[in-house]
Motif scaffolding. Structure first.
Motif, PDB file in Angstrom:
ATOM      1  N   LEU A   1      12.192  77.707  35.030  1.00 46.66           N
ATOM      2  CA  LEU A   1      13.414  77.469  35.803  1.00 46.66           C
ATOM      3  C   LEU A   1      13.085  77.106  37.241  1.00 46.66           C
ATOM      4  N   GLY A   2      12.113  77.792  37.819  1.00 47.75           N
ATOM      5  CA  GLY A   2      11.723  77.487  39.195  1.00 47.75           C
ATOM      6  C   GLY A   2      11.207  76.072  39.352  1.00 47.75           C
ATOM      7  N   TRP A   3      10.333  75.643  38.434  1.00 48.27           N
ATOM      8  CA  TRP A   3       9.821  74.275  38.492  1.00 48.27           C
ATOM      9  C   TRP A   3      10.940  73.255  38.276  1.00 48.27           C
ATOM     10  N   ALA A   4      11.859  73.549  37.365  1.00 49.02           N
ATOM     11  CA  ALA A   4      12.975  72.633  37.110  1.00 49.02           C
ATOM     12  C   ALA A   4      13.847  72.484  38.356  1.00 49.02           C
ATOM     13  N   LEU A   5      14.096  73.585  39.053  1.00 47.87           N
ATOM     14  CA  LEU A   5      14.912  73.534  40.263  1.00 47.87           C
ATOM     15  C   LEU A   5      14.214  72.751  41.374  1.00 47.87           C
ATOM     16  N   MET A   6      12.907  72.987  41.548  1.00 49.72           N
ATOM     17  CA  MET A   6      12.184  72.279  42.606  1.00 49.72           C
ATOM     18  C   MET A   6      12.100  70.786  42.332  1.00 49.72           C
ATOM     19  N   LEU A   7      11.776  70.425  41.093  1.00 48.15           N
ATOM     20  CA  LEU A   7      11.689  69.005  40.760  1.00 48.15           C
ATOM     21  C   LEU A   7      13.064  68.340  40.762  1.00 48.15           C
ATOM     22  N   GLY A   8      14.075  69.072  40.266  1.00 48.47           N
ATOM     23  CA  GLY A   8      15.428  68.519  40.251  1.00 48.47           C
ATOM     24  C   GLY A   8      15.963  68.262  41.645  1.00 48.47           C
ATOM     25  N   SER A   9      15.608  69.132  42.590  1.00 48.11           N
ATOM     26  CA  SER A   9      16.098  68.952  43.962  1.00 48.11           C
ATOM     27  C   SER A   9      15.553  67.669  44.586  1.00 48.11           C
ATOM     28  N   LEU A  10      14.377  67.216  44.130  1.00 46.10           N
ATOM     29  CA  LEU A  10      13.815  65.969  44.645  1.00 46.10           C
ATOM     30  C   LEU A  10      14.668  64.765  44.259  1.00 46.10           C
TER      31      LEU A  10
END
Length: 334
Positions: free
Chosen positions: A307-316
């Motif tokens: 979830l953390g990686w998805a949020l960080m990449l999605g924010s880009l």
């Protein structure tokens, strides 16, 4: 990675209150405007919320997804014991968005426009009110899983004097944000005078309802004063919010409006910090003496990491396009 997820959760809630709050506040301000000035207020508010009104609920969706995936026990507790105000809030969001669209883009202008307008007004008023009720229920020890009656489990878990006062405070904040955010959308001195007046009126409403929140918290034995003023961080947050209010008043008096949006957003951040930091990371305080914590009641580590990686990449991808959307609308208005 858990702190990354919690950071995104807090950020999404904060942005929803600021941007979505200003969105809801547009209907509230228009509702409480004298009929003679409503048309002008409508035009100003439309210009103010146009850049982000369709994107605002993205932050709510992100917060819900984070709770659902990363903190399923917390999500389940809220959706179970607070399902009534949650459903009413979501219905308000749907009704408001639908009414706003048909009100502005319906090809046929007839008596239905009156209905669309009324739905837009009262959905704008009731949606943040129920949002405030939900927020109050999570920290007021009113949710008691050990209760046996329907009323105690599903009604009085959110419907109480403290919840009502927080709901009114949330409505006041939304109207205040809408008034402040609309100041830079004015086209002449008369429009600016009207919106400055609205901004000052909503400031008074925020102060009155804020006092009411502390009063009902004291009556309900909720240690809100201790949460806010027992440690330096809370005192600093309230002090900064008060200083920001003074700077906004000064800017209104001098009609220098460039910093007012940033100052209003900063105030909301300070209010959220003051209200939540003391019992953080406990996000729900239950009536049976227990609590639900973001650190103790999270999903398995692999889920949190994904979830953390998805949020960080999605924010880009999300944030640049959001800023592009705002910039595009700004250019169209010029």
């Amino acid at each position: 990675m858990i702190y990354v997820v919690i950071g995104f959760l807090w950020l999404s809630i904060c942005l929803y209150i600021i941007l979505g709050g200003a969105d809801f506040g547009a209907g509230i301000v228009e509702l409480f405007t004298h009929k003679k000035a409503r048309h002008k207020t409508k035009e100003i508010m439309y210009e103010s919320i146009a850049p982000v009104w369709e994107a605002n609920h993205m932050w709510l969706i992100i917060a819900i997804v984070i709770l659902f995936v990363g903190f399923p026990e917390i999500y389940t507790t809220m959706s179970t014991y607070l399902h009534i105000p949650l459903v009413l809030m979501l219905l308000g969001i749907i009704a408001r968005g639908t009414a706003f669209t048909f009100r502005h883009y319906d090809a046929v202008k007839d008596n239905w426009q009156v209905l669309y307008t009324q739905v837009f007004y009262y959905a704008s008023l009731l949606t943040p009110f129920f949002l405030g009720l939900i927020a109050a229920a999570t920290v007021s020890h009113s949710i008691n899983p050990d209760a046996t009656g329907f009323l105690d489990l599903y009604i009085f878990s959110w419907l109480n004097w403290f919840g009502v006062s927080v709901g009114l405070f949330t409505v006041a904040l939304c109207a205040y944000l809408a008034s402040i955010f609309s100041l830079r959308e004015t086209r002449d001195k008369m429009d600016l005078t009207l919106m400055i007046k609205k901004s000052r009126q909503t400031m008074v409403f925020v102060v009155i309802t804020g006092i009411l929140v502390f009063l009902t918290a004291y009556i309900s034995d909720i240690p809100l004063v201790m949460w806010v003023f027992s440690k330096p961080l809370g005192i600093m947050a309230i002090s900064f919010a008060t200083v920001a209010l003074g700077l906004i008043l000064r800017s209104l008096h001098q009609r220098k409006l460039l910093p007012v949006r940033a100052l209003a957003g900063f105030q909301i951040v300070m209010i959220l910090i003051a209200a939540t930091y003391q019992h953080n990371p406990d996000i729900i305080l239950l009536g049976n003496g227990q609590h639900l914590s973001l650190l103790e009641h999270m999903a398995p580590p692999k889920t949190i990491a994904a979830l953390g990686w998805a949020l960080m990449l999605g924010s880009l991808f999300i944030l640049p396009f959001l800023f592009y959307l705002m910039a595009s609308f700004s250019k169209l208005r010029k």
